[in-house]
Design a protein around this motif. Structure first.
Motif, short mmCIF file in Angstrom:
data_model
loop_
_atom_site.label_atom_id
_atom_site.label_comp_id
_atom_site.label_asym_id
_atom_site.label_seq_id
_atom_site.Cartn_x
_atom_site.Cartn_y
_atom_site.Cartn_z
N ASP A 211 13.86 -48.45 16.78
CA ASP A 211 14.20 -47.62 17.75
C ASP A 211 15.91 -48.49 19.04
O ASP A 211 14.99 -49.06 19.88
CB ASP A 211 14.16 -46.86 18.43
CG ASP A 211 14.80 -45.49 19.81
OD1 ASP A 211 15.79 -46.30 19.79
OD2 ASP A 211 14.75 -44.41 18.98
N GLY B 75 20.90 -47.50 20.20
CA GLY B 75 21.07 -46.29 21.49
C GLY B 75 22.99 -46.13 22.09
O GLY B 75 22.73 -45.49 23.20
N ASN C 139 25.64 -43.74 23.06
CA ASN C 139 26.28 -42.57 23.93
C ASN C 139 27.67 -42.27 23.25
O ASN C 139 28.03 -43.07 23.05
CB ASN C 139 26.04 -42.50 25.28
CG ASN C 139 24.73 -43.07 25.83
OD1 ASN C 139 23.74 -42.48 25.11
ND2 ASN C 139 24.42 -43.66 27.01
N HIS D 238 24.71 -52.10 26.11
CA HIS D 238 24.42 -51.42 24.62
C HIS D 238 23.50 -52.47 24.43
O HIS D 238 23.34 -53.12 22.83
CB HIS D 238 25.27 -50.92 23.90
CG HIS D 238 24.88 -49.15 25.06
ND1 HIS D 238 26.38 -48.82 25.34
CD2 HIS D 238 24.03 -47.87 25.18
CE1 HIS D 238 25.45 -47.62 25.95
NE2 HIS D 238 24.13 -47.52 25.63
N HIS E 45 19.28 -44.30 17.30
CA HIS E 45 19.17 -43.08 18.46
C HIS E 45 20.01 -43.23 18.45
O HIS E 45 20.36 -42.74 20.03
CB HIS E 45 17.40 -43.23 19.06
CG HIS E 45 17.29 -42.05 19.41
ND1 HIS E 45 16.65 -41.04 18.61
CD2 HIS E 45 17.49 -41.71 20.25
CE1 HIS E 45 16.55 -40.21 19.29
NE2 HIS E 45 17.05 -40.58 20.46
N TYR F 6 16.15 -35.84 27.83
CA TYR F 6 16.19 -36.42 27.31
C TYR F 6 14.55 -37.31 26.64
O TYR F 6 14.48 -37.31 25.44
CB TYR F 6 16.34 -38.09 28.27
CG TYR F 6 16.50 -39.35 27.51
CD1 TYR F 6 17.00 -39.08 26.51
CD2 TYR F 6 15.79 -40.20 28.66
CE1 TYR F 6 17.22 -40.71 26.75
CE2 TYR F 6 16.14 -41.37 27.74
CZ TYR F 6 16.43 -41.71 26.90
OH TYR F 6 16.92 -43.39 26.38
N ASP G 80 13.83 -37.17 22.72
CA ASP G 80 12.36 -38.18 22.05
C ASP G 80 10.92 -38.23 21.32
O ASP G 80 10.65 -37.85 20.70
CB ASP G 80 12.36 -39.48 23.63
CG ASP G 80 13.27 -40.41 23.12
OD1 ASP G 80 13.82 -40.55 22.19
OD2 ASP G 80 13.49 -41.04 24.29
N VAL H 155 14.72 -50.85 24.68
CA VAL H 155 15.34 -49.88 25.40
C VAL H 155 15.41 -50.49 26.78
O VAL H 155 14.16 -51.63 27.18
CB VAL H 155 15.29 -48.51 25.59
CG1 VAL H 155 15.75 -47.82 26.78
CG2 VAL H 155 14.98 -47.70 24.25
N GLN I 222 13.68 -48.33 32.00
CA GLN I 222 13.53 -46.78 30.94
C GLN I 222 12.18 -46.60 31.33
O GLN I 222 11.55 -45.93 30.60
CB GLN I 222 14.47 -46.15 29.98
CG GLN I 222 15.80 -46.08 30.70
CD GLN I 222 16.16 -45.36 28.87
OE1 GLN I 222 16.13 -44.85 28.30
NE2 GLN I 222 18.49 -45.68 28.88
N PHE J 55 8.75 -44.32 28.85
CA PHE J 55 8.89 -44.00 27.74
C PHE J 55 6.80 -44.40 27.56
O PHE J 55 6.94 -43.91 27.01
CB PHE J 55 9.12 -45.25 27.25
CG PHE J 55 10.05 -45.23 26.61
CD1 PHE J 55 10.45 -44.70 25.74
CD2 PHE J 55 11.00 -45.63 26.60
CE1 PHE J 55 11.58 -44.53 24.38
CE2 PHE J 55 12.61 -44.96 26.29
CZ PHE J 55 12.29 -44.32 25.09
#
Ligand code: ARG
Length: 587
Positions: free
Chosen positions: A119, A122, A124, A133, A159, A324, A328, A348, A352, A356
């Protein structure tokens, strides 16, 4: 094909065994005193305790079984009890020749094939890619390529962020501007137009505008929240708008990722999880895991062993809207259903991590994923500007990825134009290849979890541990090979035993190939590949400066050199492909 170090260890273990000691003491490693030897075994020191004997005596016993071994050109026991080895040139060159004759350079395909979802990316939708990113895309792509090369079944999923307030904001602003569009007419039951009522440029302008406005205008924000909720509940017109936004954004994103040499197998987004949310939530309630807290629905995920406070995982907001965490979790539902992955790796931002921790624990607790599925968070650090603070534009805004790439591209172009052996067009092409390497190598050569400084000057330099340096080395080899090929065939080339120290050193670097790739995979650390190719390039350049290659008069010897540098080039090219960039023909 076994790794050279394992073959050596095997031999030394045998010698321990023959001398009457436990073979486990024969573990051999690369020497940390390259001035004295190439490999060393420190097992005699550990064995001394068990056998109550001086380590040097044990080392000498073992040595007597290795003295005539063809694998070594030198083997000695040194006080207090080291075993030091140099490998024989003959043995080494035969090993390298085996790598040379194998199109995977001796790296076996795994016999323990796993299904792995990565994944990463990501982005947006409706928001341009920004520098944050970049890291996810660059690191994730390299991990994907490496795992696939090892032989695993790997699926990369982008994702997309396409399900939150940002969608509600865009819809709200569109409605303000074009209230008469059929998408806003609740009584409309016809087919919605195929053509979107906006372009990508408009979309990119609408989002920041709406986001800014919602921060000042409470009523406007309420409207956006309401629109988000209605979209999530499945309002037809809004879903049609979402589809337009998605199509337009995805087209644009694909173009941008292509420039980065990054590609995804799946273009799924948060919104694809929506159809699984209701059942998942119901099952969490049925199992007695989800309960109401201040109106919201939560699941406890803290453990007694926690050193930091881990708050409950929020499943639904008090107004019933999903979050969020919800998307997920529900994304895991289809990932398990459709792919039965053994591992899922999330690439990621470090910031974050708590999200997770909560998602993974909740997923296991609620049985959303089987107990033995590995859920891994691969957090990366921040890419900082030259001042050591997160990258910003001169005006202090978020830096768009495009601008950053343009900046480095311009710089590279300038440098390439300096030595004018190319037309303007060629220079442009080469600059884009080299600048991509500069950016990616600049990122990947750092340990992913660490912050790093994006330093245009340093990254574009052709000296030091940089992408351009690696490419220069490859181009240098290509140019020697091209000259050689003008008058010679490339058939029947074989690696010969090294006659000089620099030749041997080059071979000793090449043989570290398998270990570099395997550890890069096992530790999800592309930086291991970078470290390997940097050392390999240094050894090659040393060899190049010390050796007459094309002007070597002994033709057999010359063929041996050509075989060796061709292998060096192929290994380097394989590695940079795993890092996600390539080399030009000239520079
Ligand atoms: N869209 C998110 C962001 O920009 C990153 C998504 C990471 N992947 C995930 N499964 N949550 O921060």
């Amino acid at each position: 094909m076994n790794q050279l170090l394992d073959l050596i260890t095997e031999e030394v273990k045998l010698a321990f065994d023959k001398a009457g000691y436990d073979s486990k003491y024969g573990k051999t490693s690369l020497s940390n005193r390259p001035d004295l030897c190439e490999f060393q075994c420190n097992g005699a020191m550990a064995a001394a305790k068990e056998y109550k004997k001086a380590p040097i005596m044990i080392a000498e016993d073992v040595l007597s079984n290795l003295k005539d071994n063809k694998m070594f050109s030198e083997a000695e026991a040194v006080k207090p009890g080291f075993l030091n080895f140099k490998i024989s040139g003959d043995y080494l060159s035969k090993y390298v020749e085996k790598m040379h004759s194998d199109d995977r350079f001796g790296l076996d395909v795994t016999d323990d094939k796993k299904t792995i979802i990565i994944d990463y990316g990501g982005p947006n939708v409706a928001k341009p890619l920004h520098v944050g990113h970049l890291r996810s895309a660059v690191i994730g792509e390299s991990i994907k390529r490496t795992a696939r090369y090892i032989g695993h079944n790997v699926i990369g999923d982008v994702h997309l962020g396409d399900w939150g307030l940002q969608m509600g904001l865009i819809i709200t602003e569109l409605r303000e501007r074009q209230p008469n569009l059929c998408y806003f007419d609740e009584n409309f039951d016809g087919e919605y137009p195929e053509e979107a009522p906006f372009t990508i440029a408009e979309l990119e302008e609408i989002y920041p505008f709406a986001s800014g406005k919602s921060k000042e205008d409470e009523e406007y924000k309420e409207k956006a929240l309401e629109a988000t909720k209605e979209l999530q509940k499945g309002r037809r017109g809004y879903k049609a708008l979402l589809n337009h936004i998605l199509t337009i954004s995805v087209n644009d994103l694909k173009k941008n990722y292509e420039k980065l040499n990054v590609s995804f197998d799946l273009w799924k987004g948060e919104s694809d999880a929506e159809e699984y949310i209701d059942d998942m939530v119901q099952s969490m309630k049925d199992k007695g895991l989800a309960y109401e807290s201040d109106g919201a629905l939560v699941v406890d995920v803290k453990l007694d062993s926690d050193k930091k406070e881990v708050p409950p995982c929020m499943i639904l907001k008090s107004d019933g809207a999903s979050l969020y965490t919800t998307t997920d979790l529900a994304t895991l539902v289809w990932r398990v259903k459709d792919y039965k992955p053994d591992r899922i790796i999330y690439v990621v931002d470090n910031r974050q991590e708590m999200h997770f921790v909560q998602v993974f624990r909740c997923a296991k607790k609620a049985g959303v994923v089987p107990e033995d599925t590995d859920l891994e968070f691969l957090g990366f650090g921040t890419m900082n500007g030259p001042n050591g603070k997160p990258f910003k534009t001169r005006e202090g805004g978020v830096m768009r990825l495009e601008y950053l790439l343009d900046e480095i591209n311009d710089k590279m172009y300038e440098k390439i134009r300096e030595n004018d052996n190319m037309t303007e067009d060629e220079a442009k092409k080469v600059a884009s290849i080299v600048s991509l390497a500069a950016v990616k190598y600049g990122d990947l050569s750092n340990q992913a979890s660490k912050d790093y400084i994006f330093d245009v000057e340093k990254f574009t330099s052709s000296e030091g541990n940089t992408g351009p340096y690696i490419l220069y080395t490859i181009v240098r080899i290509k140019s020697i090979l091209n000259k050689y090929m003008q008058d010679n065939s490339m058939d029947n080339l074989h690696i010969l035993p090294p006659e000089s120290e620099c030749t041997k050193n080059l071979m000793l670097e090449i043989v570290k190939y398998q270990n570099a790739i395997i550890s890069a995979y096992e530790e999800s650390a592309p930086s291991k590949i970078c470290a390997f190719i940097y050392d390999l390039c240094n050894s090659f350049n040393h060899f190049y400066h010390e050796t007459k290659i094309l002007s070597c008069e002994d033709l057999e010897k010359k063929k041996g050199y050509i075989a060796l540098i061709k292998l060096t080039k192929e290994v380097l090219e394989q590695c940079i492909d795993l890092l996600g960039f390539s080399a030009p023909e000239k520079m």
